[in-house]
Design a protein around this motif. Structure first.
Motif, mmCIF file in Angstrom:
data_model
loop_
_atom_site.group_PDB
_atom_site.id
_atom_site.type_symbol
_atom_site.label_atom_id
_atom_site.label_comp_id
_atom_site.label_asym_id
_atom_site.label_seq_id
_atom_site.Cartn_x
_atom_site.Cartn_y
_atom_site.Cartn_z
ATOM 1 N N UNK A 1 113.853 15.304 7.964
ATOM 2 C CA UNK A 1 113.831 14.692 9.291
ATOM 3 C C UNK A 1 114.185 13.212 9.201
ATOM 4 N N UNK A 2 113.605 12.520 8.257
ATOM 5 C CA UNK A 2 113.882 11.094 8.087
ATOM 6 C C UNK A 2 115.333 10.859 7.685
ATOM 7 N N UNK A 3 115.849 11.706 6.781
ATOM 8 C CA UNK A 3 117.200 11.497 6.257
ATOM 9 C C UNK A 3 118.287 12.006 7.197
ATOM 10 N N UNK A 4 118.027 13.156 7.873
ATOM 11 C CA UNK A 4 119.097 13.824 8.618
ATOM 12 C C UNK A 4 118.726 14.178 10.055
ATOM 13 N N UNK A 5 117.546 13.759 10.507
ATOM 14 C CA UNK A 5 117.073 14.107 11.855
ATOM 15 C C UNK A 5 116.945 15.618 12.051
ATOM 16 N N UNK A 6 116.659 16.347 10.975
ATOM 17 C CA UNK A 6 116.485 17.795 11.057
ATOM 18 C C UNK A 6 115.211 18.119 11.831
ATOM 19 N N UNK A 7 115.340 18.961 12.844
ATOM 20 C CA UNK A 7 114.187 19.281 13.684
ATOM 21 C C UNK A 7 113.416 20.491 13.160
#
Length: 218
Positions: free
Chosen positions: A172-178
């Motif tokens: 999430x921090x690196x790629x905004x993965x939800x």
């Protein structure tokens, strides 16, 4: 990032549909979904606010941020009693994605206990952790899973969702993965089960939404 700045980011993204249209479609698909189970779909004081927030979130309505103080960049953590419709609501969003060809709304839904079952039978156990640590997922019924057998951890059992959730925080921090999660646990119970590190990361990763009421299964 300020609300004004976030609004500009949202406006640059793909517009899925307006909230009014999303609500209309949601009611239609939900009614069909529940009718196949010989149940009626009803909106009442227990689920009205939840469904309003859900539709605003998935239509990327900036009011989710400006009025409801949420963040569209985060995932959803849905907490509520068993049988209130948490899992069904995500299945309905998934169905809307299929029916209307809205790829941006698509995400796999997997029961947490099924993940543990796969982990227990898989020889390459790290591959299970890796698979569920990346990409958008909805983890259904967090807390219902047993601890997993892991011969690499002193031949004992391991709560593998601690690793998965911490890995997903990094994604999430690196790629905004939800990440989307449904659970019957409270935040206090989540911290007790998965530790303070996971609980702390949940603040950054999720919009917390409660689905009130008792079971609708009967």
């Amino acid at each position: 990032m300020s609300i004004k700045e976030r609004k500009k980011v949202v406006e640059k993204k793909e517009i899925i549909m307006g909230t009014f249209e999303m609500k209309r479609i949601y009611i239609k698909v939900a009614s069909e979904y529940y009718s196949r189970e010989n149940r009626d779909f009803t909106i009442d004081e227990n689920n009205q606010n939840y469904l309003n927030l859900l539709c605003k979130y998935f239509s990327r309505d900036i009011e989710f941020e400006t009025i409801h103080r949420g963040e569209l960049r985060k995932g959803l953590l849905v907490i509520g009693n068993p049988g209130t419709g948490k899992s069904s609501s995500f299945k309905i969003i998934q169905m809307i994605s299929k029916i209307y060809g809205l790829k941006s709304l698509w995400f796999p839904i997997v029961e947490t206990k099924k993940v543990v079952e796969k982990f227990n039978v898989e020889k390459n156990k790290d591959s299970i952790i890796e698979n569920y640590s990346i990409g958008t997922f909805c983890f259904d019924d967090l807390g219902s899973e047993n601890e997993a057998n892991n011969i690499h951890v002193w031949g004992s059992k391991e709560d593998i969702f601690i690793r998965i959730l911490e890995n997903r925080y990094d994604e999430f921090i690196a790629k905004n993965t939800k990440t989307f999660i449904t659970t019957n646990l409270s935040l206090i119970q989540i911290e007790k089960r998965y530790g303070s590190r996971v609980r702390d990361r949940f603040v950054s990763m999720f919009n917390l939404i409660e689905l009130n009421g008792t079971s609708r299964r009967f």
